[in-house]
Motif scaffolding. Structure first.
Motif, PDB file in Angstrom:
ATOM      1  N   VAL A 201       1.231   3.579 -31.925  1.00 10.64           N
ATOM      2  CA  VAL A 201       0.726   2.978 -33.161  1.00 10.64           C
ATOM      3  C   VAL A 201       1.076   1.494 -33.198  1.00 10.64           C
ATOM      4  O   VAL A 201       0.226   0.634 -33.458  1.00 10.64           O
ATOM      5  CB  VAL A 201       1.329   3.698 -34.400  1.00 10.64           C
ATOM      6  CG1 VAL A 201       1.057   2.910 -35.684  1.00 10.64           C
ATOM      7  CG2 VAL A 201       0.748   5.098 -34.513  1.00 10.64           C
ATOM      8  N   PHE A 202       2.331   1.185 -32.906  1.00  8.18           N
ATOM      9  CA  PHE A 202       2.781  -0.209 -32.937  1.00  8.18           C
ATOM     10  C   PHE A 202       1.988  -1.057 -31.944  1.00  8.18           C
ATOM     11  O   PHE A 202       1.479  -2.141 -32.283  1.00  8.18           O
ATOM     12  CB  PHE A 202       4.279  -0.272 -32.620  1.00  8.18           C
ATOM     13  CG  PHE A 202       4.817  -1.667 -32.606  1.00  8.18           C
ATOM     14  CD1 PHE A 202       5.269  -2.260 -33.779  1.00  8.18           C
ATOM     15  CD2 PHE A 202       4.866  -2.401 -31.429  1.00  8.18           C
ATOM     16  CE1 PHE A 202       5.752  -3.549 -33.777  1.00  8.18           C
ATOM     17  CE2 PHE A 202       5.344  -3.696 -31.419  1.00  8.18           C
ATOM     18  CZ  PHE A 202       5.790  -4.273 -32.588  1.00  8.18           C
ATOM     19  N   THR A 203       1.860  -0.554 -30.745  1.00 13.46           N
ATOM     20  CA  THR A 203       1.206  -1.331 -29.686  1.00 13.46           C
ATOM     21  C   THR A 203      -0.268  -1.568 -30.016  1.00 13.46           C
ATOM     22  O   THR A 203      -0.770  -2.693 -29.899  1.00 13.46           O
ATOM     23  CB  THR A 203       1.344  -0.600 -28.338  1.00 13.46           C
ATOM     24  OG1 THR A 203       2.717  -0.303 -28.132  1.00 13.46           O
ATOM     25  CG2 THR A 203       0.830  -1.443 -27.186  1.00 13.46           C
TER      26      THR A 203
ATOM     27  N   LEU B  16      -8.074   0.818 -35.331  1.00 16.13           N
ATOM     28  CA  LEU B  16      -6.655   0.809 -35.701  1.00 16.13           C
ATOM     29  C   LEU B  16      -6.141   2.249 -35.712  1.00 16.13           C
ATOM     30  O   LEU B  16      -6.882   3.159 -36.074  1.00 16.13           O
ATOM     31  CB  LEU B  16      -6.471   0.211 -37.097  1.00 16.13           C
ATOM     32  CG  LEU B  16      -6.261  -1.286 -37.195  1.00 16.13           C
ATOM     33  CD1 LEU B  16      -6.206  -1.717 -38.653  1.00 16.13           C
ATOM     34  CD2 LEU B  16      -4.986  -1.726 -36.479  1.00 16.13           C
ATOM     35  N   PRO B  17      -4.900   2.447 -35.351  1.00 12.77           N
ATOM     36  CA  PRO B  17      -4.372   3.816 -35.349  1.00 12.77           C
ATOM     37  C   PRO B  17      -3.910   4.213 -36.751  1.00 12.77           C
ATOM     38  O   PRO B  17      -2.722   4.340 -37.017  1.00 12.77           O
ATOM     39  CB  PRO B  17      -3.188   3.710 -34.387  1.00 12.77           C
ATOM     40  CG  PRO B  17      -2.718   2.300 -34.527  1.00 12.77           C
ATOM     41  CD  PRO B  17      -3.921   1.467 -34.850  1.00 12.77           C
TER      42      PRO B  17
ATOM     43  N   ALA C 232      -1.763  -1.351 -32.966  1.00 10.95           N
ATOM     44  CA  ALA C 232      -1.920  -2.175 -34.177  1.00 10.95           C
ATOM     45  C   ALA C 232      -1.685  -3.641 -33.851  1.00 10.95           C
ATOM     46  O   ALA C 232      -2.443  -4.520 -34.263  1.00 10.95           O
ATOM     47  CB  ALA C 232      -0.947  -1.706 -35.257  1.00 10.95           C
ATOM     48  N   ARG C 233      -0.645  -3.903 -33.077  1.00  8.90           N
ATOM     49  CA  ARG C 233      -0.305  -5.281 -32.694  1.00  8.90           C
ATOM     50  C   ARG C 233      -1.470  -5.930 -31.958  1.00  8.90           C
ATOM     51  O   ARG C 233      -1.797  -7.093 -32.197  1.00  8.90           O
ATOM     52  CB  ARG C 233       0.959  -5.236 -31.830  1.00  8.90           C
ATOM     53  CG  ARG C 233       1.299  -6.493 -31.075  1.00  8.90           C
ATOM     54  CD  ARG C 233       1.878  -7.538 -32.020  1.00  8.90           C
ATOM     55  NE  ARG C 233       2.561  -8.589 -31.304  1.00  8.90           N
ATOM     56  CZ  ARG C 233       1.961  -9.584 -30.658  1.00  8.90           C
ATOM     57  NH1 ARG C 233       0.647  -9.642 -30.614  1.00  8.90           N
ATOM     58  NH2 ARG C 233       2.667 -10.516 -30.059  1.00  8.90           N
TER      59      ARG C 233
ATOM     60  N   THR D 252       1.871   8.309 -31.368  1.00  9.47           N
ATOM     61  CA  THR D 252       3.328   8.193 -31.506  1.00  9.47           C
ATOM     62  C   THR D 252       3.618   6.841 -32.156  1.00  9.47           C
ATOM     63  O   THR D 252       2.761   5.942 -32.136  1.00  9.47           O
ATOM     64  CB  THR D 252       4.019   8.212 -30.135  1.00  9.47           C
ATOM     65  OG1 THR D 252       3.563   7.053 -29.413  1.00  9.47           O
ATOM     66  CG2 THR D 252       3.684   9.480 -29.359  1.00  9.47           C
ATOM     67  N   PRO D 253       4.805   6.685 -32.705  1.00 12.12           N
ATOM     68  CA  PRO D 253       5.127   5.372 -33.287  1.00 12.12           C
ATOM     69  C   PRO D 253       4.910   4.231 -32.290  1.00 12.12           C
ATOM     70  O   PRO D 253       4.416   3.164 -32.654  1.00 12.12           O
ATOM     71  CB  PRO D 253       6.595   5.526 -33.678  1.00 12.12           C
ATOM     72  CG  PRO D 253       6.738   6.974 -33.990  1.00 12.12           C
ATOM     73  CD  PRO D 253       5.844   7.675 -32.999  1.00 12.12           C
ATOM     74  N   GLU D 254       5.254   4.480 -31.037  1.00 16.86           N
ATOM     75  CA  GLU D 254       5.090   3.410 -30.046  1.00 16.86           C
ATOM     76  C   GLU D 254       3.619   3.069 -29.838  1.00 16.86           C
ATOM     77  O   GLU D 254       3.242   1.897 -29.812  1.00 16.86           O
ATOM     78  CB  GLU D 254       5.729   3.814 -28.712  1.00 16.86           C
ATOM     79  CG  GLU D 254       5.501   2.732 -27.659  1.00 16.86           C
ATOM     80  CD  GLU D 254       6.401   2.878 -26.452  1.00 16.86           C
ATOM     81  OE1 GLU D 254       7.145   3.874 -26.408  1.00 16.86           O
ATOM     82  OE2 GLU D 254       6.341   2.003 -25.583  1.00 16.86           O
TER      83      GLU D 254
END
Lengths: 403, 419
Positions: free
Chosen positions: A70-72, A57-58, A74-75, A66-68
């Motif tokens: 991290v989101f990708t 996990l990031p 994590a998802r 980057t937030p992007e």
């Protein structure tokens, strides 16, 4: 298959300190242990705990996250996790990241830091831990054991790490510094301690350990060593990754270290540790686990302090480490008087977990710590402990009355 | 997007109105949370049953209310509303109101009570930023004199999603159907008035009808509290719904007071026929030909047989009153009025900084994001913070996409500010 998940998103030291809980889960019949860690530690975690299925996990802001991204990432991992029918999920960090992850699972399977229907909650055991850690001097339980006792019947403390035994290859390791500078010995003090142990171990090879950030420290360290010790110096700083260290550490007769992740890694392999604990580091919380380790703990009146608070005592906890009485003891000569403000502890194990017995110097918190430890033994081991005292200070009305 | 925290009372008539407000605010696109004070009510009842000295009882009740007020403050801290909307009897202590004022959190009270009966308003009204009431003069002037900065006349209303024409099946018709019914609490004027109407075999629903032997055979379900859903069935199953405004004065049965009660709007929205006593504020809410009214007991007794004999006229009137309520008297309209009033009069209202949607949502996730907005009844312009708040408050297990959004928010909290 009994799928069990541990979410450990903190750094190296905490990951290794999850070992007793992980082993306890793995010992359950039909268990498949899954482990969520920061992506930077995933390969290492897989090597350290080969029985576990590791999911990255990031969690840390490293590696150009980057937030992007991290989101990708994590998802992706969350989608994988939701495919697995976990019977228990252990979330170990008091962090908003943990509370977020807890929402992925039915509340009844989450143990640790949970968030049923959006309400952040601590497991009663962790609530109790938060209470006892407010009185650090008498802190009764090590972090490894605190996490392990989330499990109703953790494996025996003796089964966690091998008894510390020198590798016999004439090599000692020196960890240059930990993450918090104040918790590490300054180079001149470190040099004096290492020189003393160098003599005690009969002039072994000195292996400098550390990341790229410690390269200048290691150079400085090398320059200040005696010519004899300099000739035995092997500087590996900035040239070893965690996986390399898994091969290097088992070759050592001992590891000289502040409170670091490498210290815990050494105990994992049964490498004897000479640990220097000062400033905010407190061995009763994060000391080396297993039999055969030494902790040199600063016990000046202001210790242990808060890492985030500025020191108004001119780093008084450093002074004892330069005293001839201590250095003589390290070197095996013991001619001088033991210094004030320093206690030499030897690691030990009881039914609850690791503990530390004072072999040199005094231990101001021993009485209260023993009482509290007995209270915890009653609670977790379900037996009467005549030494259990001061229950009213540890337990609160809510423990007694609320569901 | 406005965030509104609705504080429900522990119990009583304003409780359903609070829930209607929450629904209406959601319909207006607000992010709404309700403080469920009724869940604390059983604890209060337990204190009342202690049989201890009155001093001790008083101390315990005040302590209890302080705990509930602290719970509200904690909710405010977590939800960060643009407005805290309290319904009459909301358990909000003076200390809590002062704390909210110092935190610059706008507060509004909708005091849906008769100020002549519930005179405690004097102690609390100045502590609210907006004090909305269902009566006009002299109350509005008195509020201003008492130091209320923003008094607002806000009459009651109906919730069309609930208060709607509802056909009853034969079983329900058996239970709820009647030629004449009354639903409401047994105030003194009603007891006296309905005792004169027993020959109509009127069904009486609601609480506080004990000690009225003449009415006992007419009281349904032993005087139990009636749910809003059952009330709609009663309204729809009755040919003539009596609507007599309450009064504590048993000598003046038709009081001719000012405010219009919620039942007037609810019955109208249901398309149900009502005979309602005239009120001084009724004329600006309904036209003469939109309601069947009476102004005395004699008038009422004469009109019941007439309207029972003219079902077509009843239906025509019902259509008119329903049309009027849907046009002008819904809770959505009342809440819109309240929000507009707040915008106009409170400098702090709606000034919470809105976090824009981060560019970090990959295009592939946009569809799932739209689904999340839809599921949580959030408008397309909802901010990232609003979505996160909605996800935090969602009950049960989250999806992987929802959890990833929460995770990203936590990650931002931990690291973004440090970069």
């Amino acid at each position: 298959m009994n799928h069990l998940l541990v979410v450990q998103l903190a750094r190296l030291g905490d990951l290794i300190q999850s070992k007793r809980l992980l082993l306890s889960l793995a010992a359950q019949p039909g268990a498949q242990v899954h482990l969520c860690v920061d992506a930077s530690l995933a390969a290492f975690a897989a090597a350290l705990f080969p029985f576990a299925h590791v999911l990255p996990l990031p969690a840390h802001a490293t590696g150009g996250a980057t937030p992007e991204s991290v989101f990708t990432a994590a998802r992706h991992t969350f989608a994988q996790l939701q495919e697995i029918p976990f019977s228990a999920v252990y979330t170990l960090n008091a962090s908003p990241l943990s509370y977020a992850i807890a929402r992925l699972f039915p509340p009844e399977v989450v143990c640790g830091y949970s968030c049923p229907n959006g309400q952040p909650m601590r497991h009663p055991w962790l609530e109790l831990a938060a209470r006892w850690t407010r009185h650090r001097l008498s802190s009764p339980l090590n972090l490894i054991d605190m996490w392990a006792h989330l499990h109703p019947s953790p494996i025996a403390p003796q089964a966690v790490n091998p008894v510390a035994t020198p590798a016999g290859q004439g090599r000692i390791g020196v960890v240059m510094a930990g993450r918090a500078q104040r918790r590490s010995l300054p180079v001149p003090v470190l040099v004096a301690c290492v020189e003393a142990l160098f003599r005690a171990y009969g002039g072994p090879t000195i292996v400098c350990l550390g990341g790229k950030g410690e390269v200048p420290l290691a150079r400085q360290f090398g320059r200040q060593l005696s010519p004899h010790a300099q000739r035995k110096l092997e500087d590996t700083t900035g040239r070893t990754e965690l996986l390399d260290l898994m091969e290097l550490l088992p070759t050592l007769d001992c590891l000289i270290t502040p409170d670091t992740g490498l210290m815990h890694l050494a105990t994992h392999f049964g490498v004897p540790v000479q640990a220097f604990f000062l400033s905010s580091a407190w061995c009763f919380e994060t000391g080396p686990y297993g039999l055969g380790h030494n902790v040199w703990q600063a016990t000046v009146p202001c210790a242990p302090c808060l890492e985030t608070a500025p020191c108004h005592h001119n780093m008084a906890c450093l002074a004892p480490f330069s005293q001839p009485g201590f250095l003589g003891h390290l070197a095996g000569t013991q001619a001088q008087q033991w210094p004030q403000g320093l206690t030499g502890y030897r690691s030990a194990l009881d039914d609850l977990g690791v503990c530390y017995h004072p072999a040199h110097g005094t231990d101001a918190g021993v009485e209260e710590r023993t009482s509290r430890r007995a209270l915890l033994a009653e609670l977790r081991l379900h037996r009467l402990e005549p030494a259990a005292k001061g229950a009213e200070a540890l337990f609160q009305e809510a423990d007694w009355m609320l569901p | 997007m406005h965030r509104v925290l609705v504080i429900l009372p522990l119990y009583g008539g304003s409780l359903p109105i609070g829930r209607y407000c929450a629904t209406a605010l959601k319909d207006l696109g607000c992010l709404v949370e309700t403080f469920e004070a009724p869940e604390f009510y059983s604890a209060f009842q337990a204190l009342q049953g202690l049989k201890v000295s009155s001093d001790r009882q008083n101390f315990l009740e005040n302590s209890f209310l302080q705990v509930v007020s602290q719970a509200i403050l904690a909710k405010v801290e977590a939800f960060q509303p643009d407005m805290v909307l309290c319904l009459a009897q909301a358990p909000m202590s003076r200390q809590a109101l002062q704390r909210l004022r110092s935190m610059k959190v706008p507060t509004a009270m909708w005091f849906v009570e008769d100020y002549r009966l519930f005179t405690y308003w004097r102690a609390y009204a100045p502590l609210y930023d907006i004090f909305a009431v269902i009566q006009k003069e002299p109350f509005l002037a008195e509020l201003t004199a008492a130091g209320v900065a923003n008094p607002l006349y806000l009459p009651l209303a109906a919730l069309p999603a609930l208060h709607a024409p509802t056909p009853l099946d034969p079983k329900d018709m058996q239970e709820y159907g009647a030629e004449v019914s009354f639903l409401g609490a047994g105030y003194p004027n009603r007891r006296e008035a309905f005792a004169r109407l027993v020959h109509h075999k009127c069904k009486i629903w609601g609480t506080e009808w004990e000690d009225a032997p003449a009415l006992a055979p007419l009281v349904q379900r032993g005087g139990a509290r009636i749910s809003p859903e059952d009330a709609v069935k009663i309204y729809n199953g009755t040919h003539i719904n009596l609507n007599l405004h309450s009064s504590v004065d048993a000598n003046t049965l038709v009081s001719g007071g000012d405010f219009v009660n919620p039942r007037t709007f609810e019955l109208a929205a249901c398309g149900a026929f009502q005979l309602v006593d005239k009120r001084s504020l009724m004329g600006e809410l309904f036209a003469e030909d939109e309601l069947a009214t009476f102004d005395s007991m004699t008038d009422l007794e004469e009109k019941i047989p007439y309207w029972l004999a003219h079902p077509e006229e009843r239906e025509a009137l019902c259509r008119k009153s329903r049309t009027r309520v849907l046009a002008d008297h819904t809770y959505q309209q009342r809440m819109r009025t309240l929000l507009d009033f707040a915008k106009e009069h409170l400098p702090e209202f709606g000034t919470r900084p809105e976090a824009p949607m981060p560019e970090s949502i990959p295009p592939a996730m946009q569809k799932e994001l739209q689904d999340i907005l839809k599921e949580h009844n959030l408008p397309a312009y909802a901010s990232f913070n609003d979505i996160i708040t909605a996800l935090r408050h969602k009950e049960g297990v989250l999806s992987s996409a929802e959890t990833a959004l929460l995770f990203l928010d936590a990650w931002n909290t931990l690291y973004a500010s440090k970069e």
